[in-house]
Write a protein that holds these residues in place. Structure first.
Motif: not given
Ligand code: SAM
Length: 282
Positions: A27, A52, A54-55, A58, A79, A98-100, A124, A128-129
């Protein structure tokens, strides 16, 4: 490029054929007032920033304006092309795919932020985590000053509730053991694309140098905290003996040595009481 403009973000995402994945908590923020405020609350002079997720970048852009360096960790490799475009004006940003939850943050901080005055996490968070990420960041004893993170409003209220109050949970106790938690501001669901079902809030956790209570064994202390909230309607005596298999007389003795009644419920105990009980029973 004005990424805070909803139409700009939409255009970039549409042109690249991007489709949001609910399973990744995607989101994206589209409210132009939120990201600058988050960056301002998070970053002090000379700080490095870890973001963590960046999507579309922004928040990353706002962090890059205030921080000496930004390292953004993103799981979704789709992305990459979008971030290459949106972050092209900045030479102090690195994106790591990578996976955070799995990345070695200690090594990353040592390597990337050598010449920074401090390191702050600002994100942001993918909802789910939220809990495992916050716990990992707090418990890993990383050289991080603060976490300024957007979470679902309900999670923010729980995390920032006083320990011992009705809204508190095991996460509240853990967060307050490692940090000082403050709720900064609410963010309505309409501020995101796509719009989620619930509102969000930004919280700031400032890491403490020393925990507010002394415990002999942190692992055992947290197993007691978890047990206290495992069966919320039961008394401390029943839930802790059921969950941890500790005999009731040992628990009764611990309660009476602190002047607490047998009928007390675990969720009403203060951090000090929990710490003392842990030291007595283990
Ligand atoms: N920062 C952006 C914004 O505020 O518009 C996107 C926020 S969105 C809520 C969460 C972001 O975390 C998405 O880009 C998603 O792909 C990424 N994401 C999901 N699981 C992740 C993980 N395990 N490690 C790193 N990034 C993850």
């Amino acid at each position: 490029m004005n990424l805070a403009d909803i139409n700009e973000v939409r255009k970039i995402l549409e042109l690249s054929g991007f489709s949001f994945k609910k399973s990744l908590g995607q989101n994206f923020l589209i409210d132009e007032t939120v990201c600058p405020r988050m960056a301002e609350f998070s970053i002090k002079e000379g700080y490095g920033a870890i973001e963590i997720g960046p999507g579309a970048g922004v928040l990353t852009r706002e962090l890059a304006k205030c921080a000496k360096k930004v390292v953004a960790i993103e799981l979704d490799k789709r992305l990459k092309n979008i971030l290459d475009q949106t972050l092209s004006d900045f030479d102090n940003v690195k994106v790591v795919f990578e996976d955070a939850l799995k990345i070695d943050l200690k090594a990353l901080i040592e390597e990337e932020f050598k010449d920074c005055n401090g390191v702050a996490v600002c994100a942001n968070l993918p909802y789910y985590i939220t809990s495992p990420l916050i716990m990992t960041l707090l418990q890993s004893k990383l050289p991080i000053k603060s976490l300024t993170v957007m979470v679902q409003k309900e999670a923010a209220d729980r995390i920032c509730a006083p320990v011992g109050s009705r809204d508190a949970g095991a996460l509240t106790v853990a967060v307050n053991y490692y940090s000082t938690a403050t709720k900064l501001f609410d963010v309505p669901k309409e501020s995101f694309l796509p719009s989620p079902k619930v509102d969000s809030a930004v919280i700031k956790l400032e890491l403490l140098d020393i925990p507010p209570v002394f415990v002999k064994d942190e692992k055992k202390f947290f197993s007691l905290v978890k047990a206290c909230f495992a069966q919320r309607r039961k008394t401390f005596l029943n839930t802790v003996s059921n969950t941890l298999g500790i005999d009731k007389q040992t628990l009764r003795n611990a309660l009476s040595s602190l002047g607490l009644p047998e009928s007390v419920r675990g969720e009403t105990l203060t951090m000090e009481e929990l710490a003392k009980i842990a030291d007595i029973i283990f």
